[in-house]
Design a protein around this motif. Structure first.
Motif, PDB file in Angstrom:
ATOM      1  N   GLN A   2      29.228  37.192  16.321  1.00 54.13           N
ATOM      2  CA  GLN A   2      30.000  36.663  17.449  1.00 54.13           C
ATOM      3  C   GLN A   2      29.354  37.019  18.797  1.00 54.13           C
ATOM      4  O   GLN A   2      29.426  36.260  19.740  1.00 54.13           O
ATOM      5  N   PHE A  49      25.967  38.294  19.027  1.00 55.22           N
ATOM      6  CA  PHE A  49      24.536  38.602  18.869  1.00 55.22           C
ATOM      7  C   PHE A  49      23.641  37.900  19.879  1.00 55.22           C
ATOM      8  O   PHE A  49      22.483  38.287  20.053  1.00 55.22           O
ATOM      9  N   SER A  50      24.154  36.876  20.570  1.00 52.43           N
ATOM     10  CA  SER A  50      23.327  36.200  21.570  1.00 52.43           C
ATOM     11  C   SER A  50      22.984  37.151  22.722  1.00 52.43           C
ATOM     12  O   SER A  50      22.020  36.929  23.459  1.00 52.43           O
ATOM     13  N   ASP A  51      23.768  38.240  22.870  1.00 49.78           N
ATOM     14  CA  ASP A  51      23.501  39.215  23.943  1.00 49.78           C
ATOM     15  C   ASP A  51      22.198  39.993  23.700  1.00 49.78           C
ATOM     16  O   ASP A  51      21.716  40.680  24.601  1.00 49.78           O
ATOM     17  N   ALA A  65      19.327  38.737  23.301  1.00 47.04           N
ATOM     18  CA  ALA A  65      18.237  38.086  24.033  1.00 47.04           C
ATOM     19  C   ALA A  65      18.532  38.063  25.521  1.00 47.04           C
ATOM     20  O   ALA A  65      19.687  38.201  25.937  1.00 47.04           O
ATOM     21  N   GLY A  66      17.503  37.865  26.289  1.00 48.02           N
ATOM     22  CA  GLY A  66      17.689  37.652  27.721  1.00 48.02           C
ATOM     23  C   GLY A  66      18.238  36.251  27.943  1.00 48.02           C
ATOM     24  O   GLY A  66      18.398  35.486  26.982  1.00 48.02           O
ATOM     25  N   PRO A  67      18.508  35.884  29.196  1.00 49.26           N
ATOM     26  CA  PRO A  67      19.137  34.590  29.480  1.00 49.26           C
ATOM     27  C   PRO A  67      18.373  33.383  28.942  1.00 49.26           C
ATOM     28  O   PRO A  67      18.972  32.366  28.612  1.00 49.26           O
ATOM     29  N   VAL A 102      17.789  33.984  19.735  1.00 44.85           N
ATOM     30  CA  VAL A 102      18.060  34.923  18.639  1.00 44.85           C
ATOM     31  C   VAL A 102      18.290  34.128  17.359  1.00 44.85           C
ATOM     32  O   VAL A 102      18.972  33.106  17.371  1.00 44.85           O
ATOM     33  N   PHE A 103      17.729  34.618  16.291  1.00 40.41           N
ATOM     34  CA  PHE A 103      17.925  33.977  14.983  1.00 40.41           C
ATOM     35  C   PHE A 103      18.354  35.054  13.989  1.00 40.41           C
ATOM     36  O   PHE A 103      17.634  36.022  13.759  1.00 40.41           O
ATOM     37  N   ALA A 104      19.534  34.900  13.447  1.00 41.74           N
ATOM     38  CA  ALA A 104      20.016  35.837  12.420  1.00 41.74           C
ATOM     39  C   ALA A 104      19.808  35.192  11.055  1.00 41.74           C
ATOM     40  O   ALA A 104      20.440  34.172  10.752  1.00 41.74           O
ATOM     41  N   LEU A 134      38.396  30.884  19.652  1.00 36.30           N
ATOM     42  CA  LEU A 134      38.047  31.633  18.444  1.00 36.30           C
ATOM     43  C   LEU A 134      38.910  32.889  18.424  1.00 36.30           C
ATOM     44  O   LEU A 134      39.298  33.378  17.373  1.00 36.30           O
ATOM     45  N   SER A 135      39.170  33.376  19.621  1.00 37.91           N
ATOM     46  CA  SER A 135      40.089  34.511  19.758  1.00 37.91           C
ATOM     47  C   SER A 135      40.666  34.482  21.174  1.00 37.91           C
ATOM     48  O   SER A 135      40.063  33.902  22.081  1.00 37.91           O
ATOM     49  N   THR A 177      37.445  34.254  23.407  1.00 33.12           N
ATOM     50  CA  THR A 177      36.205  33.561  23.055  1.00 33.12           C
ATOM     51  C   THR A 177      36.547  32.130  22.660  1.00 33.12           C
ATOM     52  O   THR A 177      37.466  31.908  21.868  1.00 33.12           O
ATOM     53  N   SER A 182      26.723  31.139  25.465  1.00 32.44           N
ATOM     54  CA  SER A 182      25.463  30.949  24.752  1.00 32.44           C
ATOM     55  C   SER A 182      25.523  29.609  24.030  1.00 32.44           C
ATOM     56  O   SER A 182      26.601  29.103  23.739  1.00 32.44           O
ATOM     57  N   ARG A 224      24.619  27.563  20.701  1.00 33.82           N
ATOM     58  CA  ARG A 224      24.371  27.917  19.295  1.00 33.82           C
ATOM     59  C   ARG A 224      24.111  26.693  18.439  1.00 33.82           C
ATOM     60  O   ARG A 224      24.645  25.615  18.710  1.00 33.82           O
ATOM     61  N   VAL A 244      22.215  31.688  11.617  1.00 29.14           N
ATOM     62  CA  VAL A 244      22.624  31.149  12.917  1.00 29.14           C
ATOM     63  C   VAL A 244      21.490  31.344  13.919  1.00 29.14           C
ATOM     64  O   VAL A 244      20.809  32.367  13.896  1.00 29.14           O
ATOM     65  N   SER A 277      20.828  31.243  18.130  1.00 29.56           N
ATOM     66  CA  SER A 277      21.528  31.208  19.417  1.00 29.56           C
ATOM     67  C   SER A 277      20.538  31.342  20.559  1.00 29.56           C
ATOM     68  O   SER A 277      19.505  32.006  20.430  1.00 29.56           O
ATOM     69  N   THR A 313      22.384  34.929  26.151  1.00 24.79           N
ATOM     70  CA  THR A 313      23.660  34.830  26.861  1.00 24.79           C
ATOM     71  C   THR A 313      23.428  34.683  28.359  1.00 24.79           C
ATOM     72  O   THR A 313      22.610  35.391  28.944  1.00 24.79           O
ATOM     73  N   GLN A 334      29.290  28.676  22.971  1.00 22.54           N
ATOM     74  CA  GLN A 334      30.280  29.733  22.744  1.00 22.54           C
ATOM     75  C   GLN A 334      30.414  30.544  24.032  1.00 22.54           C
ATOM     76  O   GLN A 334      29.407  30.989  24.588  1.00 22.54           O
TER      77      GLN A 334
END
Lengths: 224, 159
Positions: A188, A190-192, A194-196, A200-202, B38-39, B59, B95, B97, B105, B107, B110, B141
């Motif tokens: 929820q 995880f995008s934080d 990376a920088g702006p 990010v890839f999980a 989402l919340s 969110t 972000s 996504r 995933v 993304s 942010t 998101q």
């Protein structure tokens, strides 16, 4: 496909034979340089003079024989074509069984395993990109500090950092989660990581996978 | 209509399709109330925005139209979110996504607002790569802080 080509050639051969059967006898006495249309019409004219030309009867009987052969060949070709069409339909029905069933059910016949397979390929490309890179000490240190602050957040207490490998334009982070809920909480936010303008890839291989790899790119750098 | 006319029309149609495929996809403005929570306590208002009327951060996920025939795009472009941040402690953060129906995933990073203002701010998110799948889907998101000097909200997003 190959059979279809053969049939086309076969058909063309029949057509050539038919034209030859009609025109060759008529051309046999034609002087060089005369127009073909004259030749044909002359042959037609000759056919009306059957009582006066003794060779005409022979030619006519040869023509009849050739025409009979041509008709027989045409029938054979038509039968073969029908048989080919029938077998092609049967083959298509056999091969498209699941697709046709999915279509009739209003469902896309896409391979459900494709997403995971493609994700694995993306992960492989990321690993290949990292392996070839030297370490940029300054950027690596900055990212490590950022990651440390990120994983210190209370909602992520169920996520444990196993290792971090930052090079020049990308980092690989290996994580383990206590539960799927912990993994969801991580995703929820995880995008934080990376920088702006980073990405990010999980990579999560299966629905129950708690050990995952995360790839983070430098600002302005896309995933490979 | 003779065969030549038909062929000319066919060529024109072919050129038209080719031209369309080579043209950049136009951006669309989407109202904030398209975003779903989402919340948290999020609701639409009469201006077509999505506002957080609760005291804690909410969110939301804002859907993005993806043409199935175009889902293999290498990048989603650079989406923008127009927000209002009236919370001094927390910011509006968004972000971009992209996901397939598998577990993984992707993304973008942010992008956050700063400060406190009732004026509209634009957050620009980097594009995220897509997959060559029929099932690729995208969304934005966003975290919207709780009520501070006023409500914080997503006014619209552009994708």
């Amino acid at each position: 496909m190959k059979r279809r080509v053969h049939l086309v050639i076969f058909g063309a051969a029949i057509a050539v034979a038919a034209v030859a059967a009609i025109t060759v006898p008529a051309l046999s006495n034609t002087p060089i340089g005369q127009e073909p249309s004259d030749k044909v019409s002359r042959g037609a004219t000759q056919s009306h003079d059957r009582g006066t030309d003794p060779g005409g009867a022979v030619l006519r009987s040869e023509l009849n024989a050739v025409q009979g052969t041509v008709q027989q060949l045409a029938r054979t070709q038509a039968n073969l074509q029908r048989e080919l069409d029938r077998s092609a339909e049967q083959r298509a029905a056999t091969e498209a069984g699941p697709a046709a069933a999915a279509e009739s059910a209003g469902v896309e016949p896409d391979d459900p395993t494709a997403p995971d397979r493609e994700a694995s390929k993306l992960a492989s490309r990321c690993d290949e990109a990292i392996i070839g890179q030297p370490v940029d000490p300054e950027w690596s240190r900055a990212k490590n500090e950022r990651f440390g602050a990120f994983f210190a957040r209370p909602p992520l207490s169920g996520t444990r950092l196993k290792s971090v490998d930052c090079r020049t334009t990308m980092c690989r982070i290996d994580l383990t989660h206590r539960s799927k809920e912990d993994r969801t909480r991580f995703i929820q936010s995880f995008s934080d990581l990376a920088g702006p303008t980073g990405m990010v890839f999980a990579h999560i291989e299966t629905a129950d996978d708690l050990d995952i790899a995360v790839y983070v790119t430098r600002d302005g750098v896309a995933l490979p | 209509m003779n065969i030549r006319t038909l062929r000319v029309m066919q060529a024109l149609v072919g050129l038209g399709l080719f031209g369309a495929a080579g043209t950049a996809v136009a951006l669309n403005n989407l109202p904030g109330f398209q975003c779903v929570p989402l919340s948290g306590a999020v609701r639409p208002n009469s201006n077509g925005h999505a506002e957080n009327f609760g005291s804690t951060t909410a969110t939301v996920m804002c859907p993005v139209f993806v043409d199935a025939g175009q889902s293999g795009l290498a990048s989603s472009g650079t989406p923008q979110v127009f927000v209002v941040d009236q919370n001094s402690a927390d910011d509006v953060c968004c972000s971009s996504r992209v996901k397939n129906t598998g577990q993984s995933v992707v993304s973008g990073g942010t992008s956050c607002s700063s400060g406190v203002t009732s004026a509209q701010l634009a957050l620009t998110n980097p594009g995220t790569p897509g997959g060559n799948f029929t099932f690729t889907h995208r969304w934005l998101q966003c975290d919207i802080p709780g009520v501070g000097a006023g409500v914080s909200e997503i006014r619209l997003y552009r994708y």
